[in-house]
Write a protein that holds these residues in place. Structure first.
Motif, PDB file in Angstrom:
ATOM      1  N   ARG A 211       0.688  -1.105  -0.003  1.00 54.48           N
ATOM      2  CA  ARG A 211       0.012   0.017  -0.081  1.00 54.48           C
ATOM      3  C   ARG A 211       0.913   1.299  -0.083  1.00 54.48           C
ATOM      4  NH1 ARG A 211      -4.770   0.669   4.273  1.00 54.48           N
ATOM      5  NH2 ARG A 211      -5.309  -1.061   3.461  1.00 54.48           N
ATOM      6  N   TYR A 212       2.045   1.082   0.691  1.00 53.32           N
ATOM      7  CA  TYR A 212       2.640   2.465   0.772  1.00 53.32           C
ATOM      8  C   TYR A 212       4.429   1.947   0.650  1.00 53.32           C
ATOM      9  CZ  TYR A 212      -1.141   4.639   3.435  1.00 53.32           C
ATOM     10  OH  TYR A 212      -2.381   4.905   3.562  1.00 53.32           O
ATOM     11  N   PRO A 213       4.848   1.781  -0.898  1.00 50.13           N
ATOM     12  CA  PRO A 213       5.895   1.423  -1.062  1.00 50.13           C
ATOM     13  C   PRO A 213       6.937   2.523  -0.839  1.00 50.13           C
ATOM     14  CG  PRO A 213       4.603   1.847  -3.129  1.00 50.13           C
ATOM     15  CD  PRO A 213       3.596   1.756  -2.089  1.00 50.13           C
ATOM     16  N   GLN A 214       6.540   3.741  -0.626  1.00 45.61           N
ATOM     17  CA  GLN A 214       7.485   4.739  -0.459  1.00 45.61           C
ATOM     18  C   GLN A 214       8.010   4.785   1.070  1.00 45.61           C
ATOM     19  OE1 GLN A 214       4.321   5.014  -0.633  1.00 45.61           O
ATOM     20  NE2 GLN A 214       3.283   7.056   0.017  1.00 45.61           N
ATOM     21  N   ASP A 215       7.259   3.743   2.015  1.00 46.91           N
ATOM     22  CA  ASP A 215       7.776   3.702   3.128  1.00 46.91           C
ATOM     23  C   ASP A 215       8.970   2.688   3.463  1.00 46.91           C
ATOM     24  OD1 ASP A 215       6.100   5.479   4.151  1.00 46.91           O
ATOM     25  OD2 ASP A 215       4.452   4.165   4.795  1.00 46.91           O
ATOM     26  N   VAL A 216       9.188   1.962   2.394  1.00 44.74           N
ATOM     27  CA  VAL A 216      10.244   1.146   2.488  1.00 44.74           C
ATOM     28  C   VAL A 216      11.607   1.929   2.592  1.00 44.74           C
ATOM     29  CG1 VAL A 216      11.910  -0.459   1.193  1.00 44.74           C
ATOM     30  CG2 VAL A 216       9.175  -0.682   1.211  1.00 44.74           C
ATOM     31  N   ALA A 217      11.885   3.085   2.037  1.00 45.60           N
ATOM     32  CA  ALA A 217      13.226   3.819   2.288  1.00 45.60           C
ATOM     33  C   ALA A 217      12.957   4.272   3.638  1.00 45.60           C
ATOM     34  CB  ALA A 217      13.153   4.773   0.982  1.00 45.60           C
ATOM     35  N   THR A 218      11.961   5.151   3.850  1.00 41.79           N
ATOM     36  CA  THR A 218      11.728   5.617   5.182  1.00 41.79           C
ATOM     37  C   THR A 218      11.788   4.581   6.345  1.00 41.79           C
ATOM     38  OG1 THR A 218      10.047   7.122   4.253  1.00 41.79           O
ATOM     39  CG2 THR A 218      10.328   7.186   6.583  1.00 41.79           C
ATOM     40  N   ALA A 219      11.377   3.643   6.531  1.00 43.47           N
ATOM     41  CA  ALA A 219      11.720   2.555   7.656  1.00 43.47           C
ATOM     42  C   ALA A 219      12.956   2.374   7.660  1.00 43.47           C
ATOM     43  CB  ALA A 219      10.564   1.695   7.222  1.00 43.47           C
ATOM     44  N   ARG A 220      13.623   2.131   6.370  1.00 39.88           N
ATOM     45  CA  ARG A 220      15.082   1.428   6.519  1.00 39.88           C
ATOM     46  C   ARG A 220      15.951   2.944   6.785  1.00 39.88           C
ATOM     47  NH1 ARG A 220      17.309  -2.626   3.692  1.00 39.88           N
ATOM     48  NH2 ARG A 220      18.949  -1.312   3.346  1.00 39.88           N
ATOM     49  N   ARG A 221      15.586   4.001   6.576  1.00 37.28           N
ATOM     50  CA  ARG A 221      16.391   4.894   7.046  1.00 37.28           C
ATOM     51  C   ARG A 221      16.426   5.290   8.637  1.00 37.28           C
ATOM     52  NH1 ARG A 221      15.359  10.865   4.762  1.00 37.28           N
ATOM     53  NH2 ARG A 221      17.211  11.214   6.198  1.00 37.28           N
ATOM     54  N   ILE A 222      15.211   4.752   9.187  1.00 29.75           N
ATOM     55  CA  ILE A 222      14.978   4.994  10.621  1.00 29.75           C
ATOM     56  C   ILE A 222      15.575   3.915  11.218  1.00 29.75           C
ATOM     57  CG2 ILE A 222      13.118   4.937  12.571  1.00 29.75           C
ATOM     58  CD1 ILE A 222      11.247   6.380  10.650  1.00 29.75           C
ATOM     59  N   GLY A 223      15.511   2.569  10.854  1.00 32.28           N
ATOM     60  CA  GLY A 223      16.330   1.495  11.132  1.00 32.28           C
ATOM     61  C   GLY A 223      17.692   1.603  11.303  1.00 32.28           C
ATOM     62  N   ALA A 224      18.152   2.357  10.174  1.00 32.74           N
ATOM     63  CA  ALA A 224      19.555   2.509  10.207  1.00 32.74           C
ATOM     64  C   ALA A 224      20.189   3.382  11.346  1.00 32.74           C
ATOM     65  CB  ALA A 224      20.041   3.026   8.892  1.00 32.74           C
ATOM     66  N   MET A 225      19.317   4.669  11.513  1.00 34.32           N
ATOM     67  CA  MET A 225      19.655   5.411  12.741  1.00 34.32           C
ATOM     68  C   MET A 225      19.829   4.886  14.016  1.00 34.32           C
ATOM     69  SD  MET A 225      17.340   8.673  11.096  1.00 34.32           S
ATOM     70  CE  MET A 225      17.385  10.028  12.618  1.00 34.32           C
ATOM     71  N   LEU A 226      18.738   3.943  14.307  1.00 35.85           N
ATOM     72  CA  LEU A 226      18.235   3.323  15.410  1.00 35.85           C
ATOM     73  C   LEU A 226      19.376   2.074  15.817  1.00 35.85           C
ATOM     74  CD1 LEU A 226      14.496   3.205  15.607  1.00 35.85           C
ATOM     75  CD2 LEU A 226      16.178   4.799  17.026  1.00 35.85           C
ATOM     76  N   ARG A 227      19.878   1.633  14.513  1.00 31.40           N
ATOM     77  CA  ARG A 227      20.718   0.492  14.845  1.00 31.40           C
ATOM     78  C   ARG A 227      22.305   1.087  15.271  1.00 31.40           C
ATOM     79  NH1 ARG A 227      22.876  -3.094   9.444  1.00 31.40           N
ATOM     80  NH2 ARG A 227      23.427  -4.948  10.458  1.00 31.40           N
ATOM     81  N   LYS A 228      22.578   2.470  14.949  1.00 29.36           N
ATOM     82  CA  LYS A 228      23.675   2.994  15.232  1.00 29.36           C
ATOM     83  C   LYS A 228      23.290   3.289  17.020  1.00 29.36           C
ATOM     84  CE  LYS A 228      25.100   5.201  11.129  1.00 29.36           C
ATOM     85  NZ  LYS A 228      25.313   6.548  10.445  1.00 29.36           N
ATOM     86  N   GLN A 229      22.177   3.973  17.126  1.00 26.55           N
ATOM     87  CA  GLN A 229      22.042   4.437  18.457  1.00 26.55           C
ATOM     88  C   GLN A 229      20.624   4.697  18.915  1.00 26.55           C
ATOM     89  OE1 GLN A 229      24.071   7.946  19.544  1.00 26.55           O
ATOM     90  NE2 GLN A 229      23.480   8.226  21.581  1.00 26.55           N
ATOM     91  N   SER A 230      20.232   3.826  19.911  1.00 24.23           N
ATOM     92  CA  SER A 230      18.773   4.175  20.202  1.00 24.23           C
ATOM     93  C   SER A 230      18.523   5.571  20.536  1.00 24.23           C
ATOM     94  CB  SER A 230      18.440   3.415  21.476  1.00 24.23           C
ATOM     95  OG  SER A 230      19.291   3.384  22.784  1.00 24.23           O
ATOM     96  N   VAL A 231      17.114   5.921  20.851  1.00 24.23           N
ATOM     97  CA  VAL A 231      16.679   7.438  20.905  1.00 24.23           C
ATOM     98  C   VAL A 231      15.834   7.392  22.158  1.00 24.23           C
ATOM     99  CG1 VAL A 231      15.677   9.359  19.995  1.00 24.23           C
ATOM    100  CG2 VAL A 231      16.985   8.058  18.491  1.00 24.23           C
ATOM    101  N   ALA A 232      16.198   8.488  23.083  1.00 24.43           N
ATOM    102  CA  ALA A 232      15.220   8.605  24.188  1.00 24.43           C
ATOM    103  C   ALA A 232      13.808   8.998  23.791  1.00 24.43           C
ATOM    104  CB  ALA A 232      16.006   9.738  25.155  1.00 24.43           C
ATOM    105  N   LEU A 233      12.788   8.400  24.489  1.00 28.10           N
ATOM    106  CA  LEU A 233      11.284   8.681  23.880  1.00 28.10           C
ATOM    107  C   LEU A 233      10.999  10.038  25.210  1.00 28.10           C
ATOM    108  CD1 LEU A 233      10.083   5.410  23.173  1.00 28.10           C
ATOM    109  CD2 LEU A 233      10.452   7.239  21.593  1.00 28.10           C
ATOM    110  N   PRO A 234       9.914  10.556  24.905  1.00 28.49           N
ATOM    111  CA  PRO A 234       9.509  11.791  25.937  1.00 28.49           C
ATOM    112  C   PRO A 234       9.050  11.200  27.146  1.00 28.49           C
ATOM    113  CG  PRO A 234       8.596  12.245  23.646  1.00 28.49           C
ATOM    114  CD  PRO A 234       9.241  10.799  23.691  1.00 28.49           C
ATOM    115  N   ASP A 235       8.623   9.819  27.359  1.00 30.38           N
ATOM    116  CA  ASP A 235       8.067   9.320  28.447  1.00 30.38           C
ATOM    117  C   ASP A 235       9.109   8.615  29.151  1.00 30.38           C
ATOM    118  OD1 ASP A 235       8.371   7.075  27.103  1.00 30.38           O
ATOM    119  OD2 ASP A 235       6.304   6.362  27.153  1.00 30.38           O
ATOM    120  N   GLY A 236      10.492   8.863  28.946  1.00 26.85           N
ATOM    121  CA  GLY A 236      11.500   8.151  29.495  1.00 26.85           C
ATOM    122  C   GLY A 236      12.042   6.817  29.137  1.00 26.85           C
TER     123      GLY A 236
END
Length: 448
Positions: A211-236
């Motif tokens: 349904r959303y083929p454009q999200d393949v690239a977006t999800a991979r970009r986010i995954g690559a960022m988090l693979r390097k380092q996790s990110v703190a969320l607003p709730d701790g």
């Protein structure tokens, strides 16, 4: 053998108030924590009675509503045009917060540690499965209707699992049963249940990216960022690569794929020449999805709530190794592979990254080591069922396996199913009363 019938609950009526077209009354009930020890510790249950305003409803039967989960509280009525309005045409409705949820002696990171160490907490939680919920319901029924009174039952999702337990142990209290997206498989081992769930997740990913083929690239970009380092969320909390994958639990709803797409759409922002970062909007919305602060019982009890006697031993985590399709690292190493999202599985790492679960890690470990578990269904009793029972089975249900659920039908007389692809798991909530209307007509008029 059926559990001994519980004593009637001690009931206290609360205030009555009004919404357009509805009259609502709060009720509190005192029941034993352990129904096998009626003189022991007691807990409080909360329920909201809802009737149609402006008419005499005193002769209408009661309909008990059991919510999904485990760990979901009863819906809080707002607005009009939903299943509740359809129900109020024929019933008085009791919306019960199942024990441990909502206002029914809630189990949270604030309350559970008060029980003692992890072993003591786990022992307490063994009393929060569907067998105890059935006995709670029976105690309330006796308080409301007397020993010989009967009520109707509507089980949504996990509420359908509880309904099958009710039919197993106390069918004498039921006049009819409706299930929506919650027909469990009998005799399905916990590992096989998760294998089926992972296969459904594979389809969910395929449908999302189709349904959303454009999200393949977006999800991979986010995954690559988090693979390097996790990110703190607003709730701790901590957004790790695995936590990001768990956003796929939204796939089960009728608008889940769209929700995830719009979330990814705003996920990445530039920083004026520096490295891109994850936006506050994305992190805030992601925190609401990945955290279990609204239903902490779910990751604790989702595996013990399946019918098995042996220890669960983190089944979803173990079975995941059989499905390399969910290896995020391998997907990121393949430039053509979409990043896989997971679903409703409970994993050990959640008790490290989610602040609502961190204080409950020892309890979770003890629960997964607990055995034996008592049976949740009585197959011999079910084989003699005389209670009219109907179930909406969604052809593409993301959370409850269709094939496993339908395998139950030959073993339960007077159980009829409506298999439909018109709705998915949340059909009861989004159909404007159409699903419940169909189920009622199946019982009243014998429609297919």
């Amino acid at each position: 053998m059926a559990p001994e019938a519980p004593q009637a609950a001690l009931a206290i009526q609360g205030p009555t108030y009004h919404q357009p077209g509805r009259e609502l009354t709060d009720w509190r009930f005192s029941v034993p924590l352990d129904h096998d020890d009626p003189a022991g510790e007691r807990i409080e249950l909360y329920a909201r009675a809802v009737t149609a305003a402006g008419r005499d409803t005193s002769t209408l039967p009661w309909l008990l509503y059991l919510q999904g989960g485990p760990g979901g509280k009863a819906p809080r009525p707002v607005g009009k045009g939903d299943w509740l309005d359809r129900a109020l045409r024929d019933y008085r409705v009791l919306l019960l917060d199942l024990r441990g949820t909502g206002l029914s002696t809630p189990v949270t990171r604030q309350t559970l540690p008060l029980r003692g160490d992890g072993a003591a907490q786990a022992a307490y939680l063994t009393l929060f499965r569907s067998d105890s919920i059935v006995r709670d319901s029976e105690a309330i029924r006796r308080a409301f209707l007397g020993e010989d009174g009967q009520w109707s039952l509507l089980g949504q999702s996990y509420g359908g699992f509880v309904a099958l337990s009710y039919l197993s142990f106390h069918p004498e209290g039921l006049r009819e049963v409706f299930m929506s997206g919650g027909l469990p498989g009998l005799g399905v081992g916990i590992d096989d249940a998760w294998r089926a769930a992972y296969r459904r997740n594979i389809r969910g990913n395929e449908e999302f990216y189709a349904r959303y083929p454009q999200d393949v690239a977006t999800a991979r970009r986010i995954g690559a960022m988090l693979r390097k380092q996790s990110v703190a969320l607003p709730d701790g909390g901590e957004l790790t690569l695995e936590a990001f994958q768990s956003l796929g639990r939204v796939f089960g709803g009728s608008t889940g794929a769209d929700t995830l797409h719009y979330l990814l759409e705003e996920a990445i922002v530039g920083t004026g020449g520096g490295e891109p970062v994850l936006s506050d909007t994305f992190l805030s919305m992601a925190a609401e999805i990945v955290s279990f602060k609204h239903m902490p019982l779910f990751p604790l009890l989702v595996e013990p709530s399946l019918d098995q006697s042996e220890r669960t031993a983190w089944s979803a985590q173990r079975i995941r190794a059989e499905f390399p399709e969910f290896d995020a690292g391998a997907a990121l190493d393949d430039p053509d592979a979409p990043l896989p999202f997971t679903g409703e599985m409970a994993y050990p790492w959640m008790f490290e990254t989610d602040p609502a679960l961190r204080p409950l890690r020892e309890a979770a470990e003890a629960l997964h080591a607990h055995e034996p578990w008592s049976p949740l269904y009585d197959r011999e009793r079910l084989a003699r069922n005389t209670v009219p029972t109907v179930a909406a089975v969604y052809f593409d249900d993301f959370f409850v396996d269709t094939e496993q659920g339908l395998s139950t039908v030959p073993h339960v007389p007077n159980l009829r199913t409506w298999v439909t692809s018109e709705y998915v798991h949340d059909g009861m909530r989004v159909s404007g009363g159409a699903v419940l209307d169909h189920l009622i007509r199946m019982v009243r008029e014998g429609v297919a």
